[in-house]
Design a protein around this motif. Structure first.
Motif, PDB file in Angstrom:
ATOM      1  N   THR A 430       0.827  -1.198   0.000  1.00 29.14           N
ATOM      2  CA  THR A 430       0.000   0.000   0.000  1.00 29.14           C
ATOM      3  C   THR A 430       0.863   1.249   0.000  1.00 29.14           C
ATOM      4  OG1 THR A 430      -0.123   0.405   2.397  1.00 29.14           O
ATOM      5  CG2 THR A 430      -1.638  -1.252   1.480  1.00 29.14           C
ATOM      6  N   TYR A 431       0.177   2.363  -0.110  1.00 30.87           N
ATOM      7  CA  TYR A 431       0.796   3.675   0.074  1.00 30.87           C
ATOM      8  C   TYR A 431       0.222   4.266   1.358  1.00 30.87           C
ATOM      9  CZ  TYR A 431       1.674   8.685  -0.566  1.00 30.87           C
ATOM     10  OH  TYR A 431       2.066   9.995  -0.401  1.00 30.87           O
ATOM     11  N   ASP A 492       8.181   2.717  -2.682  1.00 34.04           N
ATOM     12  CA  ASP A 492       8.992   3.435  -1.693  1.00 34.04           C
ATOM     13  C   ASP A 492       8.480   3.189  -0.270  1.00 34.04           C
ATOM     14  OD1 ASP A 492      10.650   4.387  -3.639  1.00 34.04           O
ATOM     15  OD2 ASP A 492       9.862   6.431  -3.654  1.00 34.04           O
ATOM     16  N   PHE A 493       7.153   3.158  -0.103  1.00 34.32           N
ATOM     17  CA  PHE A 493       6.591   2.859   1.221  1.00 34.32           C
ATOM     18  C   PHE A 493       6.920   1.427   1.617  1.00 34.32           C
ATOM     19  CE2 PHE A 493       2.901   1.835   4.077  1.00 34.32           C
ATOM     20  CZ  PHE A 493       3.282   2.658   5.117  1.00 34.32           C
ATOM     21  N   ASP A 494       6.875   0.528   0.639  1.00 32.37           N
ATOM     22  CA  ASP A 494       7.254  -0.865   0.869  1.00 32.37           C
ATOM     23  C   ASP A 494       8.687  -0.954   1.382  1.00 32.37           C
ATOM     24  OD1 ASP A 494       5.351  -2.903   0.491  1.00 32.37           O
ATOM     25  OD2 ASP A 494       6.672  -3.914  -0.939  1.00 32.37           O
ATOM     26  N   GLU A 495       9.578  -0.210   0.759  1.00 34.33           N
ATOM     27  CA  GLU A 495      10.975  -0.216   1.157  1.00 34.33           C
ATOM     28  C   GLU A 495      11.140   0.336   2.576  1.00 34.33           C
ATOM     29  OE1 GLU A 495      15.298   0.917  -0.827  1.00 34.33           O
ATOM     30  OE2 GLU A 495      13.552   2.140  -1.334  1.00 34.33           O
ATOM     31  N   TRP A 527       1.369  -0.187  11.456  1.00 34.75           N
ATOM     32  CA  TRP A 527       1.947   1.054  10.955  1.00 34.75           C
ATOM     33  C   TRP A 527       3.425   1.098  11.355  1.00 34.75           C
ATOM     34  CZ3 TRP A 527       0.973   4.907   7.703  1.00 34.75           C
ATOM     35  CH2 TRP A 527       1.790   6.037   7.759  1.00 34.75           C
ATOM     36  N   PRO A 528       4.303   1.556  10.461  1.00 32.96           N
ATOM     37  CA  PRO A 528       5.738   1.583  10.766  1.00 32.96           C
ATOM     38  C   PRO A 528       6.128   2.792  11.602  1.00 32.96           C
ATOM     39  CG  PRO A 528       5.391   2.385   8.551  1.00 32.96           C
ATOM     40  CD  PRO A 528       4.048   1.951   9.057  1.00 32.96           C
ATOM     41  N   GLY A 529       5.694   2.786  12.832  1.00 31.70           N
ATOM     42  CA  GLY A 529       5.992   3.900  13.714  1.00 31.70           C
ATOM     43  C   GLY A 529       4.939   4.004  14.798  1.00 31.70           C
TER      44      GLY A 529
END
Length: 590
Positions: A430-431, A492-495, A527-529
């Motif tokens: 996803t984005y 980019d979000f995946d990375e 969520w990454p954070g």
């Protein structure tokens, strides 16, 4: 499809002005799927902020509330403080306890629906069975199933359904990540002749679980699992049944009671109390807006202060492991062998953390057995474990969770005939957890990467709805045919995800729905954070991360400027000095 940066002069002949005012907005149709926390927030914010709107909310259930409507299992409750599990704009000050019951949360959501008169938008018992993006028109084609008209035919045990088609300019998916369940893969499961339940489908009609289990006082009950559902079921049923056998094949941390000494002092409560019941005096204080504001602020501040617990080898993680171990060993002192089998080797918060009010105490009761031997099969009369022991049971409750793959159980088909199911194999991409490339005019709440290891999920859901509303306004305002996130932005979000989670405990080896129910692998749910990090990330949309198509075959990106005037000037009515209104003037501090 033309990227916004490449929209150039018309190639189809001379440019002509649009025959419309700049703020003379086209009608726009939004369809929302789901009437839980996400869908209800969407039903409030879209009409509030989007002009000339046609809105429909479809939900497959017969009532609003989403998971809080469909789940009715014993002990169902919120696992974060009640006052943090509500909309920021709609306070409930009279929650009965620190961790409120499922029925109370459902009543809260029903009250919000009633207050904002949302049933004019909501269609219940309507299930989306197919969605496909139509590239020529830029619309979503939807197939909906609903019960056939009541009373038009003789009563039958087999419910009849009818289907119809609908369309949407914007499709907003609010079905959540914990809505699809299945029976566990245990041999002989459906040979059982007693009462068989799954916590996600505790089929008791319109009864409460207390009413449904009134006749269980002489029953022997088997509960399979040690996730959040099982941890609620066991203490809820323990005082009301003859015997419980909790079958557990994994380990889990049970947290200490939530809240600092400061918060306990504010509430005048014992800080060791697991689920504080609010007194009439508490509720009277909460009725004071200023006191309530201080209390809620303090509560959310503490809830957002535990982010660092999720970081590998952090001081907070080390402190939590020591405190939780001591708490569990003390609570299980009557049966200390359970602590040996229950306390994990992995880090605190590797899997979803729960406070589990009453669970450890219930395990120590004489009518509760804790069995870690693996189940071999289920027989017509009970459960047999691999050591040959057979337990006679009257009731079996499978508290074995959901399908955590984020694979919807109906096709959603985007550009080029590619389904979301195909797109999200082997894992979702996803984005910013709100959309994905190849699926224009499509936004989500509480999808992949939307869950939180700390903080209030409801606040994040509100921000996801806000983001979808802003995208809809942009589509309408600029007379666009489609808005679609760029593939590079998704990559980019995946990375970012791949580089963020290795520093956290969530990537450690433990079976978790964060990792699609696996012990190892990609973290897809979180969520990454932190929660606060997520709110900031969604605060200002990066429109440069999207591709756009203009509507009506237009090529000039400025056609949305229209005929050079506003609607009020064109019609010579309405406010033509709105820029002087109080809500428009930003007065700088003196």
């Amino acid at each position: 499809m033309l990227p916004s940066a490449n929209l150039g002069p018309s190639q189809d002949g001379p440019f002509s002005l649009g025959a419309f005012a700049i703020d003379e907005y086209n009608p726009i149709k939004v369809v929302v799927i789901g009437a839980g926390f996400s869908g209800i927030a969407a039903a409030i914010r879209f009409p509030q902020r989007v002009p000339n709107l046609d809105l429909t909310v479809y939900d497959q259930n017969a009532g609003v509330g989403g998971t809080w409507y469909s789940n009715k299992y014993p002990g169902l409750a919120c696992d974060i403080p009640s006052h943090c599990y509500q909309y920021t704009f709609e306070n409930k000050t009279d929650w009965s306890s620190f961790y409120s019951t499922g029925s109370e949360i459902r009543s809260y959501l029903e009250s919000v629906v009633d207050k904002y008169k949302l049933m004019r938008y909501i269609k219940l018992s309507h299930r989306l069975i197919r969605a496909q993006y139509d590239e020529p028109s830029g619309k979503w084609r939807l197939r909906i199933r609903r019960p056939a008209s009541q009373g038009s035919s003789p009563s039958t045990d087999l419910e009849e359904f009818e289907e119809f088609d609908d369309t949407a300019d914007i499709l907003f998916m609010g079905v959540g990540s914990l809505s699809r369940w299945g029976w566990p893969d245990i041999s002989g499961l459906h040979d059982f002749k007693g009462s068989l339940f799954h916590t996600a489908n505790f089929d008791i009609g319109e009864q409460t679980w207390q009413e449904a289990t009134q006749k269980w006082k002489d029953k022997r009950v088997g509960v399979i699992g040690v996730g959040s559902s099982a941890i609620q079921v066991v203490p809820a049923l323990q005082p009301h049944v003859a015997h419980i056998v909790n079958y557990v094949k994994g380990k889990t941390w049970i947290s200490v009671p939530f809240g600092s000494d400061k918060l306990s002092e504010l509430l005048h409560r014992d800080p060791n109390e697991e689920n504080y019941i609010f007194t009439d005096e508490d509720k009277a204080r909460f009725a004071d807006p200023e006191y309530y504001k201080r209390f809620r602020h303090a509560l959310d501040t503490e809830l957002n202060a535990v982010y660092q617990c999720g970081l590998k080898d952090s001081a907070m993680q080390r402190g939590a492991r020591a405190a939780f171990r001591e708490h569990m060993q003390k609570a299980l002192s009557k049966k200390p062998w359970i602590a040996d089998d229950l306390i994990p080797d992995y880090a605190v918060a590797c899997r979803r953390l729960t406070c589990g009010p009453g669970y450890l105490r219930a395990l120590c009761e004489d009518n509760v057995d804790f069995v870690t031997t693996h189940i071999k099969r289920i027989t017509s009369s009970g459960i047999e474990t691999v050591d040959g022991r057979h337990e006679e049971l009257d009731v079996i409750i499978c508290a074995t969770g959901y399908d955590y793959s984020f694979q919807l159980d109906f096709p959603v088909i985007g550009r080029g005939g590619v389904s979301l199911q195909e797109k999200w194999t082997p894992h979702p991409s996803t984005y910013l957890a709100i959309c994905t490339d190849g699926f224009p005019n499509y936004f989500m709440a509480f999808g992949p990467s939307s869950s939180l290891a700390s903080g209030s999920l409801v606040v994040l859901i509100e921000r996801q709805v806000d983001y979808a509303v802003e995208a809809t306004k942009k589509l309408q305002r600029e007379r666009l045919k489609s808005i679609e996130v760029k593939k590079a932005a998704v990559q980019d979000f995946d990375e970012y995800l791949e580089h963020y989670f290795p520093k956290t405990v969530h990537s450690e080896k433990c079976r978790s729905w964060y990792k699609m129910g696996k012990e190892d692998g990609r973290v897809v749910a979180l969520w990454p954070g932190s929660a606060l990090h997520a709110l900031r990330a969604l605060e200002f949309p990066r429109w440069e991360d999207y591709n756009y198509e203009l509507a009506d075959g237009a090529q000039n990106r400025m056609r949305w400027l229209g005929d050079g005037q506003t609607y009020n000037e064109k019609m010579m009515k309405g406010d033509r000095a709105w820029f002087l209104n109080d809500d428009e003037i930003d007065v700088p501090p003196g």
